[in-house]
Scaffold this motif. Sequence first.
Motif, PDB file in Angstrom:
ATOM      1  N   GLY A   1       0.813  -1.212   0.000  1.00  0.00           N
ATOM      2  CA  GLY A   1       0.000   0.000   0.000  1.00  0.00           C
ATOM      3  C   GLY A   1       0.846   1.260   0.000  1.00  0.00           C
ATOM      4  N   VAL A   2       1.909   1.284   0.789  1.00  0.00           N
ATOM      5  CA  VAL A   2       2.810   2.443   0.831  1.00  0.00           C
ATOM      6  C   VAL A   2       3.514   2.611  -0.503  1.00  0.00           C
ATOM      7  N   ARG A   3       3.932   1.485  -1.099  1.00  0.00           N
ATOM      8  CA  ARG A   3       4.617   1.557  -2.395  1.00  0.00           C
ATOM      9  C   ARG A   3       3.692   2.121  -3.463  1.00  0.00           C
ATOM     10  N   ARG A   4       2.449   1.684  -3.497  1.00  0.00           N
ATOM     11  CA  ARG A   4       1.503   2.193  -4.489  1.00  0.00           C
ATOM     12  C   ARG A   4       1.182   3.672  -4.263  1.00  0.00           C
ATOM     13  N   ALA A   5       1.128   4.074  -2.993  1.00  0.00           N
ATOM     14  CA  ALA A   5       0.885   5.489  -2.692  1.00  0.00           C
ATOM     15  C   ALA A   5       2.037   6.360  -3.196  1.00  0.00           C
ATOM     16  N   GLN A   6       3.271   5.850  -3.087  1.00  0.00           N
ATOM     17  CA  GLN A   6       4.423   6.603  -3.581  1.00  0.00           C
ATOM     18  C   GLN A   6       4.414   6.717  -5.100  1.00  0.00           C
ATOM     19  N   GLU A   7       3.898   5.697  -5.762  1.00  0.00           N
ATOM     20  CA  GLU A   7       3.866   5.711  -7.231  1.00  0.00           C
ATOM     21  C   GLU A   7       2.879   6.744  -7.761  1.00  0.00           C
ATOM     22  N   GLY A   8       1.904   7.127  -6.939  1.00  0.00           N
ATOM     23  CA  GLY A   8       0.958   8.162  -7.345  1.00  0.00           C
ATOM     24  C   GLY A   8      -0.396   7.609  -7.737  1.00  0.00           C
ATOM     25  N   ASN A   9      -1.413   8.505  -7.719  1.00  0.00           N
ATOM     26  CA  ASN A   9      -2.799   8.165  -8.066  1.00  0.00           C
ATOM     27  C   ASN A   9      -3.351   7.012  -7.239  1.00  0.00           C
ATOM     28  N   PHE A  10      -2.919   6.938  -5.977  1.00  0.00           N
ATOM     29  CA  PHE A  10      -3.435   5.910  -5.078  1.00  0.00           C
ATOM     30  C   PHE A  10      -3.341   6.429  -3.648  1.00  0.00           C
TER      31      PHE A  10
END
Length: 461
Positions: free
Chosen positions: A299-308
Motif C-alpha cells: 500500500g505504501v509503495r503504491r501510494a508513492q507511485e501516485g494516483n493511489f
Amino acid sequence: MRGFTALVSCVAAVTLWVVIADAKELSITTIKQDPYTMSKGSELEGYCIDLIYELSKKLGFNYKLHLVKDNRYGALDSSGNWNGMIGEVIREEADLAVAPLTLTAVREQYVDMTTPFMQTGIGFILRKDLAFQESTFSLLSPFSTDMWVGILIAFLLTGVCIFLVGRISPTEWAEPDADEHSFTLLHSFWYITGALTLQGAGPHPKALSGRLVSAIWWLFAVMLLACYFGNFNAMLHSNNKHVSIKSFEDLANQDLIDYGTVEAGSTMQFFKNSNNPVYRRISQHMERKKSYVSSMEEGVRRAQEGNFAFIGEAVSLDLAAARYCKLTRSQEVIAMRAYSIAAPLGSPLVKNLTVAILQLSESGELTYLRDKWWASSCMGVDGDHTSSALQPNDLRGLFLLLGLGLSVGLLLALLELVSRAHNQAKDGKKSCCSLLTAELSRRFGSGGESAEQDCSEKSKA
C-alpha cells in the motif's frame, strides 16, 4: 473486606508464579511490520520486541519468539476457522500474540486481550501533490516563502543602492550646494518598482555606476518574471490542479485517484460493516475496483507511485509519512482503536500483563519506545524537492548576479567621487583625503539637505 481482597491478590500472584514456573518458556507469535518487528541479521528488533522484553522483566518469564506462518494478523476464513496470529493463539500453538493487533469485538469473543499498549485510528496517506489545497493566496504559490523573502530583501537593497549611487556619483549630483538631488530614497524605490512592471519611471541615471545598477536590476526583474509566469503556468495546467483531498468524504466524492486498504484486515471490516453512507461508498468502491493490497508495504509503495491513497491505521501511516517525504497523512482520523496483546481464553497471564502495561505507560516507558522507533522527521533523500514552488537555491545565480552588480555599481560611484577629489586636490594643492571627507559630508550630512531646501525656496521665489 480489605483482608479478603489482599488474600485474593496474593493467591492470584502465587497462581501466576506457578503458571510461569511450570511453563519453562512462553511461546510468543508476532508478525513482521516496521517498526514493530524487523529483521536484524538472524535476530528481530523493533517496538514489539522491546515491549516483550520490558514485560518479561516485570513479570519474570522466559519466552521464545517466532513469526506467524501465514503472515496474517487473524481473521475468520470461509470455513469459519481463524488464520494468522489469532488462529495460532486459539489452537494453543502460541501462548501470546504480541503485534499491532487491533482490539475488536469479534476477536475478543475467541481470545482474551490485554489493555491497549497503543491508541490509533484510521487515516490515509497519499502523495503531497495529490493533496493539493486551494488557497486564497494561490498567486503567491509559484515562489516559496523563502523566495519571496529573498525578493523583498533584493528589492530593498537595490533601492538603497540606487539612492547611494545617486548621492555619491558626481555625474548624478555635481553640486550638492546648488543642485537638487533627483534620486531621493522614495524615487529610487519608485524607479525599481517601474522596472519590475516592465515600465519606465524617470528620470533615469546618467552616471555609468547608476546605469550599471539599473541594467542589472532590469535583467533580474525580467528573469524573475519569466520564472514566475513559467512556474505559475505549469501549476495552472497541472493534471492534479482540480484534486483536493483532505478527508474521507473528499476521497469518496472523486474518481481520479484510486484507494484501498489491506485485504481481510480490521480496517476493511470497519468500512464493510459501517452504516455511514460515506464509508459505505468507500467500501463499495474498493469491492468494485478490487483495490485491496496484500500488505501495508504494498500500500505504501503504491501510494508513492501516485494516483493511489492507502487507507490504514494512523500510527503506522505516520511512520510511512516520516520515512517517505513525498507522502502525507490525512488530518482526519476516524474509528479510534487500540493495539492489544492476545492470549488464549481464560489465560491467567492477561490480568498481570494488563497491570504491567499500565505501569509501563505511567512510567513513560511506552512513550520512550514510541519516540525510539518512530521517526520525527523525514529520513528519505527524496524529500528535498517535494514542493513545486521555486526555492532560493533554484535562482541563486540570479541573486548572486544582482549582488555583484550592486557591489560594482557602488564601487564605480566611489571611484568617480575619488577621481573628482583627486583632481580638485591637484588644482587646489590640498589633501585628497580631506577633500573626499568634505565631499561625503556635503552629500550625506545636514549641509547637503539644507542646501537642497535653500535651492527649493529660491526656485519657489
